[in-house]
Scaffold this motif. Structure first.
Motif, PDB file in Angstrom:
ATOM      1  N   TYR A 171     -19.795   3.778   4.451  1.00  0.00           N
ATOM      2  CA  TYR A 171     -19.149   3.192   3.200  1.00  0.00           C
ATOM      3  C   TYR A 171     -20.319   3.188   1.885  1.00  0.00           C
ATOM      4  O   TYR A 171     -21.558   3.130   2.158  1.00  0.00           O
ATOM      5  CB  TYR A 171     -18.645   1.866   3.256  1.00  0.00           C
ATOM      6  CG  TYR A 171     -19.616   0.697   3.773  1.00  0.00           C
ATOM      7  CD1 TYR A 171     -19.983   0.605   5.013  1.00  0.00           C
ATOM      8  CD2 TYR A 171     -20.418  -0.027   2.743  1.00  0.00           C
ATOM      9  CE1 TYR A 171     -21.032  -0.244   5.478  1.00  0.00           C
ATOM     10  CE2 TYR A 171     -21.517  -1.303   3.166  1.00  0.00           C
ATOM     11  CZ  TYR A 171     -21.353  -1.265   4.703  1.00  0.00           C
ATOM     12  OH  TYR A 171     -22.257  -2.128   4.820  1.00  0.00           O
TER      13      TYR A 171
ATOM     14  N   LYS B 239     -13.489  -4.361   2.881  1.00  0.00           N
ATOM     15  CA  LYS B 239     -13.020  -5.284   1.510  1.00  0.00           C
ATOM     16  C   LYS B 239     -14.226  -6.185   1.170  1.00  0.00           C
ATOM     17  O   LYS B 239     -15.101  -6.371   2.129  1.00  0.00           O
ATOM     18  CB  LYS B 239     -11.868  -5.935   1.709  1.00  0.00           C
ATOM     19  CG  LYS B 239     -11.696  -7.121   2.742  1.00  0.00           C
ATOM     20  CD  LYS B 239     -10.424  -7.993   2.747  1.00  0.00           C
ATOM     21  CE  LYS B 239     -10.322  -8.879   3.811  1.00  0.00           C
ATOM     22  NZ  LYS B 239      -9.217  -9.878   3.658  1.00  0.00           N
TER      23      LYS B 239
ATOM     24  N   TYR C  17       0.797  -1.299   0.009  1.00  0.00           N
ATOM     25  CA  TYR C  17      -0.055   0.072  -0.031  1.00  0.00           C
ATOM     26  C   TYR C  17       0.894   1.108   0.010  1.00  0.00           C
ATOM     27  O   TYR C  17       1.955   1.039   0.437  1.00  0.00           O
ATOM     28  CB  TYR C  17      -0.791   0.207   1.194  1.00  0.00           C
ATOM     29  CG  TYR C  17      -2.073  -1.197   1.279  1.00  0.00           C
ATOM     30  CD1 TYR C  17      -1.668  -2.359   1.824  1.00  0.00           C
ATOM     31  CD2 TYR C  17      -3.495  -0.626   0.940  1.00  0.00           C
ATOM     32  CE1 TYR C  17      -2.524  -3.326   1.717  1.00  0.00           C
ATOM     33  CE2 TYR C  17      -4.383  -1.802   0.993  1.00  0.00           C
ATOM     34  CZ  TYR C  17      -3.918  -3.074   1.347  1.00  0.00           C
ATOM     35  OH  TYR C  17      -5.025  -3.873   1.543  1.00  0.00           O
TER      36      TYR C  17
ATOM     37  N   VAL D 208      -9.939  -1.155   1.257  1.00  0.00           N
ATOM     38  CA  VAL D 208     -10.135   0.451   0.984  1.00  0.00           C
ATOM     39  C   VAL D 208     -10.394   1.128   2.206  1.00  0.00           C
ATOM     40  O   VAL D 208     -11.149   0.459   3.217  1.00  0.00           O
ATOM     41  CB  VAL D 208     -11.232   0.368   0.173  1.00  0.00           C
ATOM     42  CG1 VAL D 208     -11.717   1.729  -0.163  1.00  0.00           C
ATOM     43  CG2 VAL D 208     -11.202  -0.602  -1.028  1.00  0.00           C
TER      44      VAL D 208
ATOM     45  N   GLN E 153     -15.019   8.295  -2.963  1.00  0.00           N
ATOM     46  CA  GLN E 153     -14.319   7.644  -1.721  1.00  0.00           C
ATOM     47  C   GLN E 153     -15.060   6.730  -1.450  1.00  0.00           C
ATOM     48  O   GLN E 153     -16.413   7.006  -1.023  1.00  0.00           O
ATOM     49  CB  GLN E 153     -13.979   8.825  -0.815  1.00  0.00           C
ATOM     50  CG  GLN E 153     -12.930   8.283   0.313  1.00  0.00           C
ATOM     51  CD  GLN E 153     -12.602   9.515   1.080  1.00  0.00           C
ATOM     52  OE1 GLN E 153     -12.936  10.420   1.003  1.00  0.00           O
ATOM     53  NE2 GLN E 153     -11.574   9.144   2.007  1.00  0.00           N
ATOM     54  N   GLN E 154     -14.799   5.374  -1.372  1.00  0.00           N
ATOM     55  CA  GLN E 154     -15.686   4.276  -0.864  1.00  0.00           C
ATOM     56  C   GLN E 154     -15.800   4.301   0.661  1.00  0.00           C
ATOM     57  O   GLN E 154     -17.107   3.492   1.089  1.00  0.00           O
ATOM     58  CB  GLN E 154     -15.287   3.094  -1.537  1.00  0.00           C
ATOM     59  CG  GLN E 154     -15.422   3.094  -3.166  1.00  0.00           C
ATOM     60  CD  GLN E 154     -15.056   1.633  -3.720  1.00  0.00           C
ATOM     61  OE1 GLN E 154     -15.858   0.800  -3.486  1.00  0.00           O
ATOM     62  NE2 GLN E 154     -13.966   1.587  -4.287  1.00  0.00           N
TER      63      GLN E 154
ATOM     64  N   GLU F 291      -3.358   3.338   0.527  1.00  0.00           N
ATOM     65  CA  GLU F 291      -4.027   3.069  -0.721  1.00  0.00           C
ATOM     66  C   GLU F 291      -3.464   1.749  -1.474  1.00  0.00           C
ATOM     67  O   GLU F 291      -1.976   1.703  -1.588  1.00  0.00           O
ATOM     68  CB  GLU F 291      -3.875   4.127  -1.860  1.00  0.00           C
ATOM     69  CG  GLU F 291      -4.656   5.317  -1.684  1.00  0.00           C
ATOM     70  CD  GLU F 291      -4.593   6.558  -2.753  1.00  0.00           C
ATOM     71  OE1 GLU F 291      -5.668   7.008  -3.148  1.00  0.00           O
ATOM     72  OE2 GLU F 291      -3.444   6.843  -2.788  1.00  0.00           O
TER      73      GLU F 291
END
Lengths: 116, 112
Positions: free
Chosen positions: B25, B93, A35, B101, B2-3, A44
């Motif tokens: 989310y 995830k 990441y 994420v 952005q999730q 990320e």
């Protein structure tokens, strides 16, 4: 200590140079992840290995970034022709893979890369 | 887009009181959620997780609640301690993907 280790802890390089960042996962962990964390952001995703193969490299930003894990343990993240925008903390994580989707990823301390 | 969103950048609480950290989310494929704690110059440390088949998971002082219909989860720390002061990241995830994420993080300060 049996945690994830990363070397070097800090790396300063000049724009255009090549760098390699190393990750030693927790012994016995088959999955390894890279990441990147920029200032003020969450980590990320870059790439994920299951064993020796890259199972998902969708997060690599461009072809200057490449990672390998030749023996299914240690991994190296390689960045060619570094740019100032590559400056960030590069984090490595590892996990077991007993059940898809239910495994916890354990992170190393990161390598702080600064491109001048 | 952005999730995973952590809309509050910071929270300050008194020692002994409850800390509530929120996370929203957008991706309905997410089915596993984790909280990580991060101290300066260290990597994220795993704190607690929850699968989408549950709505609550508890581990000592830490409890995570999941509201799937609202796509919202929260982390409760009771009682809060000064050593809990750190940046907390929510991560998710799912959908067959192993990549996490993350939200942007929230800085918790517990005052003695």
């Amino acid at each position: 200590g049996a945690g994830v280790s990363q070397t070097p802890s800090n790396k300063v390089t000049e724009k255009g140079k090549y760098v390699e960042l190393r990750c030693d996962p927790i012994s016995g962990h088959t999955a390894l992840y890279w990441y990147r964390q920029s200032l003020g952001q969450g980590p990320e995703f870059l790439i994920y290995f299951q064993g020796t193969g890259a199972a998902d490299d969708s997060g690599l930003p461009n072809d200057r970034f490449f990672a390998v894990r030749p023996e299914g343990s240690v991994s190296t993240l390689k960045i060619q022709r570094t740019e100032r925008g590559d400056s960030a903390v590069y984090l490595c994580a590892s996990s077991l893979m007993r059940a898809i989707g239910q495994e916890t990823q354990y992170f190393g301390p990161g390598t702080r890369l600064l491109v001048l | 887009d952005q999730q995973v969103k952590q809309n509050s950048p910071s929270l300050s609480v008194q020692e002994g009181r409850i800390s509530i950290l929120n996370c929203d989310y957008t991706n309905s494929m997410f089915d596993y959620f984790l909280w990580y704690k991060k101290y300066p110059a260290e990597g994220p440390t795993f704190l607690i997780s929850i699968s989408s088949i549950k709505d609550k998971n508890e581990d000592g002082r830490f409890t995570v609640f999941l509201n799937k219909s609202a796509k919202h989860l929260s982390l409760h720390i009771v009682p809060s301690q000064p050593g809990d002061s750190a940046v907390y990241f929510c991560a998710a995830k799912g959908g067959g993907s192993e990549k996490l994420v993350f939200g942007k993080g929230m800085k918790l300060t517990v005052n003695p």
